[in-house]
Design a protein around this motif. Structure first.
Motif, short mmCIF file in Angstrom:
data_model
loop_
_atom_site.label_atom_id
_atom_site.label_comp_id
_atom_site.label_asym_id
_atom_site.label_seq_id
_atom_site.Cartn_x
_atom_site.Cartn_y
_atom_site.Cartn_z
N ASN A 44 0.59 61.86 33.98
CA ASN A 44 1.07 61.51 35.32
C ASN A 44 -0.09 61.06 36.19
OD1 ASN A 44 3.78 62.38 34.75
ND2 ASN A 44 3.05 64.50 34.93
N ASP A 81 -3.20 63.04 34.83
CA ASP A 81 -3.37 64.42 34.42
C ASP A 81 -3.10 64.57 32.93
OD1 ASP A 81 -0.60 64.37 34.08
OD2 ASP A 81 -0.18 65.49 35.92
N ASP A 107 -0.59 65.44 31.37
CA ASP A 107 0.73 64.96 30.95
C ASP A 107 0.91 63.47 31.15
OD1 ASP A 107 1.54 67.57 30.30
OD2 ASP A 107 2.05 67.98 32.39
#
Length: 479
Positions: free
Chosen positions: A137, A133, A135
């Motif tokens: 992750n 994603d 971020d």
């Protein structure tokens, strides 16, 4: 009911009445096969298969709940029916009553992710990695890649029509592989399940025209709830996801029903040829969108879409699209849905709408405005040629909007604009029930451009003659 082998059915309700003025006691209420039965009962909140001295008060009633889990080996081998009876009283008593129970058991290929039991008795399931994603992750989803030598299913990259396929989680076509689906195949997806076509992977659906109402040659993708009450319920499963880089996807004579998003197309294969080629393909009852394409590259002939919660076709984040002789309708039971949505996101060059051409297409629905155009950048190329379009702008809010200049022949060439519910009506047979064949009174009758029709057949495999009809269907006289 109809159920798949070893998969539990829905729970059915039976109501039992005491219509007399006296309390009664049923000395025996049981399944004929007793504890050996594959059916399960719940009587007055108690589960079991045999009950004694069941009381019902005068003028009162009680509920019996019935469910079943059976294997195909339990059924009659000639018709695959599994049967039993609920007996009220002894069969030797002339006043006894009974309720027949009949279930059709279907054998199937089951595709599901593997799992490992943890020490705390929970399970860890196989997952597919979808990247990261914003971020950083990792993103994953429960599922697994299809295998060419699966120990139970054999070659899972070739779906045949010998028995249905039932998919739990997401099945994925591996990179550099092609999933081939034979004519007449039936594919059922469980809740939150679907199919992913990976980067450099392909799918070929080889359906063909059917000659009977059984649709014996059509390929059907739908949910795994087989009860009639679920036959038209939207949002029962996920989507068919053509991920970035999937290529050479060829779809013929396929019906997609009751998904969340019918086809999700995220990107294209980077070539000038279409990533997705659709012919005689239908989408019904998608709770969000029939086809959601983001920077996609799609061509379609005889595509039919109806009853979608947000839009029937969304060409979002730009892309390249061409549809000929297609019927885009939307009779979802609200007023917020649209039929065709085109946008270029934030107007960046990577999201340019390079082409969105609709030729001899019907674009119509229950809402007033059937097309929704959102332009942010400079490259926003679209055209409607000999199309029937509903656009009832009662408030005149789009009168001076150049995107909807229906007098501009470069954008709307010889189009029929339905400015109210009676003007230029397509005369669908029963649009709310997905019967979009047009009748003798249709404005689409004989008003297509035959240059796009010559040598082609409609979605029912009828030859198109001159003058030809707008949309996926030739007109017919309704019964």
């Amino acid at each position: 009911d109809t159920v798949f082998t070893n998969i539990g059915s829905s729970t059915y309700t039976l109501k039992v009445y005491n219509r007399s003025d006296k309390n009664i006691s049923i000395p025996s209420l049981r399944l004929k096969d007793g504890t050996a039965s594959k059916y399960r009962l719940m009587v007055d909140g108690m589960a079991g298969q045999v009950f004694e001295n069941v009381e019902i008060l005068a003028k009162d009633s009680m509920y019996i709940f019935v469910s079943v889990t059976a294997e195909v080996a339990d059924a009659n081998p000639t018709d695959f029916l599994y049967t039993d009876k609920i007996l009220f009283g002894d069969e030797t008593n002339p006043n006894h009553q009974k309720v027949e129970l009949v279930t059709l058991i279907q054998d199937a290929y089951f595709i599901y992710p593997g799992r490992v039991q943890n020490p705390d008795e929970t399970y860890t399931y196989d997952e597919l990695n979808l990247g990261v994603d914003g971020d950083g992750n990792p993103i994953s989803i429960r599922g697994r890649f299809l295998e060419e030598t699966h120990p139970a299913n054999g070659n899972e990259l070739h779906w045949n029509n010998t028995k249905p396929y039932v998919v739990y989680g997401y099945a994925a076509v591996p990179s550099n592989k092609t999933l081939v689906v034979d004519a007449g195949a039936r594919i059922h997806f469980h809740a939150e399940s679907g199919l992913i076509v990976a980067n450099n992977a392909s799918i070929q659906v080889n359906g063909s025209p059917s000659t009977t109402e059984a649709l014996e040659n059509e390929v059907i993708f739908e949910g795994d709830r087989l009860e009639p009450d679920f036959s038209e319920v939207p949002g029962q499963w996920g989507t068919i996801w053509f991920s970035q880089g999937s290529t050479n996807n060829q779809i013929k004579n396929l019906t997609v029903k009751n998904a969340t998003v019918g086809f999700l197309v995220t990107g294209n294969d980077g070539t000038s040829t279409p990533t997705l080629d659709l012919e005689n393909t239908q989408f019904y009852n998608c709770s969000n969108v029939g086809i959601l394409a983001r920077t996609g590259n799609i061509v379609g002939n005889n595509v039919v879409i109806n009853n979608c919660g947000q839009a029937s076709f969304a060409g979002s984040f730009g892309g390249s699209y061409e549809f000929i002789h297609s019927t885009f309708a939307n009779y979802w039971s609200s007023s917020n849905q649209t039929v065709i949505l085109l946008d270029d996101y934030d107007g960046s060059s990577i999201y340019a709408l390079n082409k969105a051409d609709f030729k001899n297409c019907i674009i119509y629905g229950s809402a007033n405005l059937s097309i929704n155009l959102k332009k942010e950048g400079t490259t926003f190329n679209y055209s409607f040629d000999h199309c029937l379009i509903k656009f009832a702008d009662y408030s005149n809010q789009f009168t001076n909007n150049p995107l909807y200049n229906f007098s501009n022949s470069s954008l709307f060439n010889n189009c029929l604009i339905a400015r109210n519910s009676t003007n230029n009506n397509p005369d669908f047979k029963d649009a709310r029930n997905n019967e979009l064949i047009i009748g003798e009174d249709s404005a689409a009758k004989g008003t297509a451009d035959f240059n796009f029709s010559s040598g082609t057949f409609d979605i029912l495999n009828n030859s198109r003659t001159n003058p030809s009809d707008i949309g996926a269907y030739n007109w017919t006289t309704f019964d």
